[in-house]
Design an enzyme around this catalytic site. Structure first.
Site, PDB file in Angstrom:
ATOM      1  N   PRO A  49       0.847  -1.191   0.000  1.00  0.00           N
ATOM      2  CG  PRO A  49      -0.680  -1.559   1.694  1.00  0.00           C
ATOM      3  CD  PRO A  49       0.645  -2.024   1.187  1.00  0.00           C
ATOM      4  CB  CYS A  50       2.483   3.127  -2.373  1.00  0.00           C
ATOM      5  SG  CYS A  50       3.648   1.766  -2.289  1.00  0.00           S
ATOM      6  CD  GLN A  51      -2.739   5.853   1.019  1.00  0.00           C
ATOM      7  OE1 GLN A  51      -3.239   6.846   0.507  1.00  0.00           O
ATOM      8  NE2 GLN A  51      -3.265   4.652   0.904  1.00  0.00           N
TER       9      GLN A  51
END
Length: 660
Positions: free
Chosen positions: A118-120
């Site tokens: 998960p890469c914000q």
């Protein structure tokens, strides 16, 4: 079972328990597994694996997944049932858990590490913090839950596989000028990996849906990423190809729709895609062909819609939502087209995925959603119906994973070199940096960030950036304030006198707002407000004061496209164009300097017409040189004295000119 006020039973489906794969194993017998089932196989690790969409893609491409890691217990049950190796419940945001994983995998030779962390997107304010996290292997307890991409990179650094595959949504890059992606690439290049970033349309690899994903590949054996040929528009897998063979379901409003197990009667003509999905499935049965119950009014709405019907066009007496707020609340799919992207939201409601058949007024079933995501019919999902929908929506489409993994297959007997690779684009960036450093000490100082460039000079260049002022005239104006850190009334008068046009004088007049205000220059937001900078002007200002960003101007995009041999400066500028630009900008302290240099090259040498290739510092790397037509191009290369300066043509390994 209780009922809502509109008389549709709210039900929880049965819970599907799945047996573990016969060749799965646990940590305590992993060594035995390596000597048995895993012996002689090309091994992979899938981090943030979910139910195993990417794992299945790796398997189809020739790898065996030795270990999959996730924090979702239901998804891990699904993974353990469908794959050999270990399916591990771990929080990779915890450094101790990563230590345990690396120790566990120590006996194995891991060829590939894959995953979709998960890469914000990260704000500019936090970028120095991000760099610190990367350099210290993500071991900051305050950020470990959020910066899971850093945890992913930490595992890669410690396992040192031959190849790396990372998949994520495009927003990971587009939301923060690809800062995280550029940082990851830089760290991998430091370890001797060549890297490639692509924005991929999944349908071009057989996935029957609109879905664009960001793929980052890396390898340390050869600098080659050979993707298979993309499908043309008329070769795409339509929704009818994908699910048209599945049993027709009888729909009675408020009654159960479909079942866990239903008879399957194979049609006389089965699409190639459906044939692939049916492999090793039970011949006379289909599993999990079930979905939510249907309201009476929804059944009426679904039956009256076609694929182009907007929610606002539904009969007003049947609308339950405000049509101006929910313009796309309902979406009926089209047999002859692709599905819209399957996301985890399908676990909450299926209104975006209404079945295309007029006689089946319902939303997609679990099996249909799995098909659209390219999970074969033999693949089962543990848990309830909602669990299955969520796992399917969160997954990487296996056919997309397979295509990406194929680009990382070993080439002959090539082995990782001891010192690692020296990637092509790293060399290009090195030469670009050296050229920019030289130009920064010359007459082009005002076009590049550096010690001579204060906020005042950057503001002058920024407010004049949209005028048709000649470079020599701009240079003369900036010389007026060279060496100054704040603006006086006399300096403003001198600037106005030097302005060559009324339009330029009007721009300069805006600087009156900051006369004598030395404190303004330390705050970009204050500069923007005081000078009323337009977005494009603010971007130029930020770039010249040394902020790490992508300046997505036409000139810089043209340079990047020509070096890659693509047309991304003319099509998909804000997506593929940025990806091409990323390779030239890179990351690190010199990234802003390189970005400003590309802006300068695009405006000075790499012009749309009559490019001055003999003056361009990147000419020897330019793939598109041969495609620039006209005698003027030849004249520019040979010069007035006929001097030939055309260097050997180079191209990024594994890339075809003009094709993405």
């Amino acid at each position: 079972m209780r009922r809502q006020h509109y008389e549709v039973p709210l039900e929880r489906s049965d819970y599907l328990e799945l047996k573990r794969h016969r060749n799965s194993c646990k940590p305590e017998n992993f060594g035995k597994w390596l000597g048995g089932f895993g012996a002689g196989k090309r091994l992979a690790v899938d981090l943030f694996s979910g139910a195993g969409g990417l794992s299945l893609g790796l398997e189809r491409a020739g790898w065996t997944v030795a270990a999959a890691v996730d924090f979702d217990e239901r998804a891990l049950q699904t993974h353990a049932a469908n794959f050999p190796g270990m399916s591990l419940h771990m929080d990779l945001g915890n450094p101790d858990e990563r230590d345990r994983l690396v120790e566990m995998l120590a006996p194995a030779k891991i060829d590939l590490v894959a995953g979709g962390p998960p890469c914000q997107p990260f704000s500019r304010a936090g970028r120095s913090k991000i760099r610190s996290l990367v350099e210290h292997h993500g071991r900051d307890p305050h950020d470990r839950r959020k910066e899971l991409w850093s945890a992913y990179l930490d595992v890669v650094k410690r396992l040192r596989p031959r190849a790396v595959l990372m998949e994520n949504v495009p927003d990971m890059g587009l939301g923060d000028d690809f800062f995280v992606v550029r940082t990851i690439e830089e760290q991998l290049e430091d370890l001797g990996y060549a890297t490639q970033v692509r924005l991929v349309d999944a349908w071009k690899y057989g996935v029957p849906q609109h879905r664009k994903r960001l793929i980052l590949l890396a390898r340390n054996d050869v600098e080659r990423f050979s993707w298979r040929q993309e499908l043309e528009h008329d070769q795409r897998t339509t929704l009818r190809d994908a699910i048209g063979d599945l049993p027709v379901l009888s729909v009675v409003p408020t009654e159960r729709v479909g079942q866990r197990e239903l008879p399957y009667d194979e049609p006389s003509e089965l699409s190639k895609f459906a044939q692939d999905m049916r492999k090793r499935a039970r011949k006379d049965r289909v599993w999990d062909h079930m979905t939510r119950r249907v309201r009476k009014d929804d059944a009426e709405i679904f039956s009256s819609m076609d694929s182009k019907t907007l929610y606002s066009e539904i009969s007003p007496e049947l609308q339950r939502y405000k049509a101006d707020h929910f313009t796309d609340k309902y979406k009926k799919l089209d047999w002859a087209d692709l599905s819209r992207s399957i996301t985890a939201h399908i676990a909450k409601d299926g209104y975006w995925y209404i079945h295309p058949d007029q006689d089946q007024p319902r939303t997609l079933t679990v099996r249909e959603a799995a098909r659209v995501q390219t999970f074969p019919d033999k693949f089962r999902f543990a848990g309830t119906r909602s669990d299955a929908f969520r796992q399917i929506g969160n997954a990487v489409p296996p056919l997309l994973g397979e295509a990406a993994a194929e680009a990382l297959l070993p080439v002959g007997d090539e082995q990782p070199s001891e010192g690692g690779l020296q990637p092509h684009w790293r060399t290009v960036r090195r030469d670009l940096t050296a050229w920019a450093e030289g130009r920064r000490e010359s007459e082009d100082w005002y076009q590049l960030p550096g010690e001579q460039m204060s906020g005042l000079q950057a503001a002058v260049v920024a407010i004049l950036s949209g005028t048709r002022i000649q470079p020599a005239q701009l240079a003369e104006m900036v010389e007026v304030v060279r060496g100054r850190t704040s603006l006086s009334k006399a300096a403003l008068e001198a600037l106005t006198a030097a302005a060559p046009s009324e339009a330029a004088k009007a721009r300069v007049a805006r600087l009156a707002a900051v006369i004598g205000k030395s404190s303004v220059w330390g705050d970009e937001e204050q500069v923007r407000e005081q000078l009323k900078l337009k977005p494009a002007e603010a971007t130029v200002y930020r770039l010249l004061v040394g902020e790490d960003l992508l300046w997505v101007g036409q000139g810089a995009l043209r340079v990047a496209a020509r070096l890659h041999g693509s047309d991304s400066d003319r099509t998909n500028r804000l997506s593929d164009g940025r990806v091409d630009l990323v390779k030239l900008v890179g990351a690190g302290e010199d990234a802003p300097l390189r970005m400003a240099a590309l802006r300068l090259i695009g405006s000075s040498f790499c012009r749309a017409k009559e490019p001055l290739c003999e003056l361009c510092p990147l000419s020897k790397y330019c793939v598109a040189r041969e495609s620039v037509s006209g005698d003027l191009f030849t004249d520019a290369l040979t010069g007035t004295h006929g001097r030939e300066t055309v260097p050997t043509r180079t191209r990024e390994p594994g890339r075809t000119a003009g094709r993405r």
